[in-house]
Design an enzyme around this catalytic site. Structure first.
Site, PDB file in Angstrom:
ATOM      1  CG  ASP A 184      -2.210   0.827   1.055  1.00 29.07           C
ATOM      2  OD1 ASP A 184      -1.908   2.174   1.435  1.00 29.07           O
ATOM      3  OD2 ASP A 184      -3.010   0.741   0.263  1.00 29.07           O
ATOM      4  CE1 TYR A 318      -4.512   7.519   2.104  1.00 25.70           C
ATOM      5  CE2 TYR A 318      -4.727   6.749  -0.091  1.00 25.70           C
ATOM      6  CZ  TYR A 318      -4.463   6.464   1.322  1.00 25.70           C
ATOM      7  OH  TYR A 318      -4.444   4.929   1.525  1.00 25.70           O
ATOM      8  CG  HIS A 377      -4.326  -3.968  -0.051  1.00 28.39           C
ATOM      9  ND1 HIS A 377      -3.567  -3.586  -1.016  1.00 28.39           N
ATOM     10  CD2 HIS A 377      -4.240  -2.982   0.691  1.00 28.39           C
ATOM     11  CE1 HIS A 377      -3.350  -2.492  -1.064  1.00 28.39           C
ATOM     12  NE2 HIS A 377      -3.766  -1.955   0.072  1.00 28.39           N
TER      13      HIS A 377
END
Lengths: 416, 406
Positions: A184, A318, A377
């Site tokens: 990630d 982000y 994930h």
């Protein structure tokens, strides 16, 4: 020399009381009656049950005590242009003195917790397989690290600063050479570590979220020709479908966090159930049918709820990564070839972005590649044996990155 | 046909009490100070000020009373294959008996409240300009209408409900006005009920680019006029910018409406910021007062179907099985259409593209205003509707026996 001090998690009682007060006041929404579960978000029954457990029976103090059995520390690290930051991390050296220094970097909505299942096995070894000294920080803005500060300079605190923090942490611990494993956001940090501090310090990278560029006739003529001549496997076809599905259907959180993080921040900071739903949706959607227990889910969410910087700080990266100009945006940066740092790719079938394997060669020298048959994930959590196997193989005596950290090759020295 | 039941908004004391308790427990995020204060979302200082006002000064009962001065009703409407829905609406008849029946359809994050500034003027007239009988519902899943909990309740079903609402009020023929989701609804009404919906007006027309295989004349015309103007380029650029940075809310609504529903139902400040960001971003410097913002948000907070409901229509729109909503509403629908273009709306296209949507009976461009035309520029919207249906207009008298004039 940056001061490093032992650390124990100690969430103030007032935060726990506030959590329970807010849970008691929760207004639950209605839910459409005849829909397929999970298509629109976590089911109401799940959220109600989890909220009830969180309020009445989840014992944070017991969890905290268990976590505090791990060797945790706080390091003061200066980040260029962004002042002094405090980095919370686990540091478990191996008894094998020549173990390989390994930096493990988490992502969102993960945390330093993700290393805890693989820690014991990674520090073992030295005979049949290499041992590692393991360092697993909370990224700044996450877990028990400090909040990022917006400097007066033009740039924000983005993946470059996170990499700088991790690199300086390894240096402060005396690991002038190290390898990195990340998924990630952690895989993005790993790539920046490799490009900025490799090959001198960052000697190799194992990532479980490769998002390579497609080789073109102009960019990679030989590779492009190979790609054209090679049929995609069933696994690759399924992976492409999954990638498309994620892009169309599972990516709204990314759009929101990278364009309007403050708008969602108000909910995540003020509503425990809102935060729970936001994270739990991904724990479910992004894992390979992993049987999350209530305790696991609530522990993961609590790390965000009780985090030092607050649950919304974790969204900053982000926004920053998409507004990194004049540098590239995050995904564009991840595609940049790093020619001189050995690269390992761990591929899990239920991950979110799975592109044709030959494309990985646009990222750099692929010295290790493993396509697993299960896992999603969060492989270090879902299938810890798989990641341990990947690391032991990649850095083992027959592995493509053997001895990349020189004499600290993970094996017992004769007189040890 | 069931008779409409008079309705007054009466939010319980309990709901007000819980709201206050939650507001006083608000935990704030940190804000990253920025050059452009709005670029990450509703600025912290503004939201804190609003919450402080909400907690200490905002008088919901006073706003409730103001809204209750409008004639409100509820009535049961059957929607084929889904059941019966209790729909809340304002219904104000003009003193002019031949007034034109008009249904006003709101969108998100709006509500029936958006009609209240234009209502008093719309019902006047009959001499120099037409008068209207005005019907303004809360959409199902919004405001004080019942919510829907069945999958598949799409714009088709919404349109059916509001068409039947007009029928139930004795308006076998009517005209429709809408923006945002209301824009799509006017298109569905015109498409499905052309024998009843005699004309429609939108303040956010959403045409597709002219198709060379279908719109050769229009394309030639635009070419002959020098191609797209600078203003057209600007419109397209701002639409693209909106798609790039302002559409995340819609993506969340379309893919994970239940996830965001948990936050919006539980957190008043979360709901406030979700809505307030758009109230500011989508208007052209409109001087929102705290009372306005909090009244708009309170309608969502206190809504009958709850705060997870309004997002459902987005999910349905995205998952419509046959034609996509965009294609349905962008096709040529042979019902007279009026379009009003406001400067800062979110989806803006070259005005000449409107001709792909249907027979253009009226068109206006405004160098002001944004997404909430009826709220920001009520005078302009009223004038547009009066001109669209006035004595000089090509569609004057389109509703049989209801010309709008005495």
């Amino acid at each position: 020399m940056s001061p490093i001090t032992p650390f124990k998690i100690s969430v103030p009682e007032s935060k726990i009381i506030r959590l329970q007060r807010l849970l008691a006041l929760t207004d639950f929404p209605t839910e459409p009656t005849n829909i397929e579960p999970w298509t629109r978000g976590p089911p109401l029954a799940d959220i109600k049950r989890l909220a009830h457990v969180w309020q009445h029976s989840f014992n944070w103090r017991a969890i905290e005590a268990k976590l505090n059995e791990l060797p945790q520390y706080m390091a003061q690290i200066e980040i260029e242009g962004h002042g002094l930051n405090e980095i919370h991390f686990i540091h478990q050296p191996s008894v094998i003195k020549s173990a390989i220094p390994l930096l493990f970097v988490h992502g969102w909505p993960g945390s330093f917790l993700e290393v805890t299942k693989i820690l014991p096995e990674l520090t073992e070894g030295g005979d049949e397989y290499p041992a590692f000294h393991v360092v697993a920080p909370s990224l700044i803005d996450f877990g028990f690290s400090s909040a990022s500060k917006e400097a007066s300079v033009k740039s924000g605190f983005n993946v470059d600063q996170h990499a700088e923090a991790c690199h300086k942490l390894m240096q402060a611990l005396g690991y002038s050479e190290y390898v990195v494993q990340g998924g990630d956001l952690g895989s993005a940090v790993a790539r920046i570590l490799a490009s900025t501090y490799g090959p001198n310090s960052c000697k190799a990278q194992l990532i479980n979220n490769a998002a390579p560029a497609q080789p073109t006739a102009e960019s990679h003529p030989e590779l492009h020709a190979r790609v054209q001549a090679t049929a995609l496997t069933d696994g690759e076809l399924a992976g492409l479908k999954r990638t498309q599905e994620f892009g169309e259907n599972g990516n709204a959180f990314y759009r929101l966090q990278s364009t309007r993080p403050l708008t969602i921040a108000y909910s995540l900071s003020s509503s425990p159930v809102g935060l729970l739903a936001w994270i739990y949706e991904k724990l479910h959607d992004w894992a390979d049918d992993y049987p999350w227990t209530e305790t696991e889910i609530l522990t993961w969410v609590s790390v965000y709820y009780f985090s030092r910087a607050g649950p919304s700080a974790s969204l900053n990266i982000y926004y920053e990564n998409e507004h990194r100009h004049p540098k590239k945006t995050l995904f564009a940066e991840m595609q940049v070839e790093i020619p001189d740092v050995p690269l390992g790719i761990a591929r899990f079938p239920k991950d979110l972005i799975l592109l044709p394997k030959l494309w990985h060669h646009t990222m750099g020298p692929v010295v290790y590649e493993n396509e697993h048959t299960r896992g999603g994930h969060f492989p270090a959590w879902e299938c810890p044996d798989a990641i341990v196997e990947d690391l032991r193989t990649m850095f083992g005596k027959d592995g493509g990155a053997y001895r990349c950290t020189g004499e600290s090759d993970g094996y017992r020295v004769a007189n040890d | 046909m069931p008779t409409p039941v008079p309705f007054k908004i009466a939010v319980s004391e309990e709901k007000l009490r819980i709201l206050h308790q939650k507001l006083s427990l608000t935990e704030w995020p940190d804000e990253v100070p920025l050059k452009e204060p709005r670029s990450r979302g509703a600025p912290l200082q503004e939201v804190k000020t609003l919450v402080d006002y909400w907690l200490h000064s905002f008088d919901w009962r006073a706003q409730e009373s103001k809204l209750n001065q409008f004639p409100q009703f509820t009535t049961d409407i059957d929607v084929d294959g889904f059941g019966t829905y209790n729909v809340h609406f304002i219904h104000q008849r003009s003193d002019v008996p031949n007034a034109i029946p008009l249904i006003f359809l709101h969108g998100w994050p709006g509500s029936f409240i958006e009609v209240t500034k234009i209502l008093p003027e719309l019902v006047q007239g009959g001499q120099n300009f037409p008068a209207f009988h005005v019907v303004a519902p809360s959409l199902i899943d919004y405001g004080f209408s019942q919510g829907n909990t069945k999958e598949g309740f799409n714009l088709d079903q919404h349109a059916e409900a509001y068409h039947k609402l007009m029928q139930s009020l004795g308006y076998s023929e009517y005209v429709a006005q809408g923006g945002d989701i209301g824009n799509f609804l006017t298109r569905f009404l015109a498409l499905k009920y052309p024998e009843s919906c005699k004309a429609h007006h939108t303040n956010m027309p959403t045409p597709n680019p002219p198709d060379p295989s279908k719109h050769t004349d229009l394309i030639a015309k635009i070419e002959a006029e020098g191609g797209l103007s600078e203003e057209d380029q600007y419109r397209l650029a701002s639409t693209q910018a909106h798609h790039a940075s302002g559409m995340a809310y819609a993506m969340e609504h379309m893919t994970r409406p239940q996830t965001i529903g948990y936050s919006l139902a539980d957190s008043p400040v979360g709901l406030l910021s979700w809505i307030y960001e758009k109230l500011v971003d989508w208007t052209a410097g409109y001087p929102w007062t705290a009372d306005e913002v909090l009244t708009w948000v309170s309608i969502y907070r206190f809504s009958r179907p709850g705060s997870a409901a309004p997002q459902r229509i987005y999910y349905e729109m995205m998952h419509r099985e046959s034609m996509t909503v965009v294609d349905v509403t962008a096709q040529y629908i042979d019902v007279p259409l009026g379009t009003s273009h406001f400067k800062k709306d979110l989806l803006r296209f070259p005005t000449r593209w409107d001709a792909t949507l249907g027979p253009i009976a009226f068109q206006a461009e405004h160098d002001k205003g944004g997404h909430f035309a009826a709220w920001e520029c009520p005078q302009d919207l009223v004038k547009d509707l009066r001109d669209m249906f006035g004595k000089e207009s090509p569609i004057h008298g389109c509703v049989a026996g209801q010309s709008g004039f005495t």
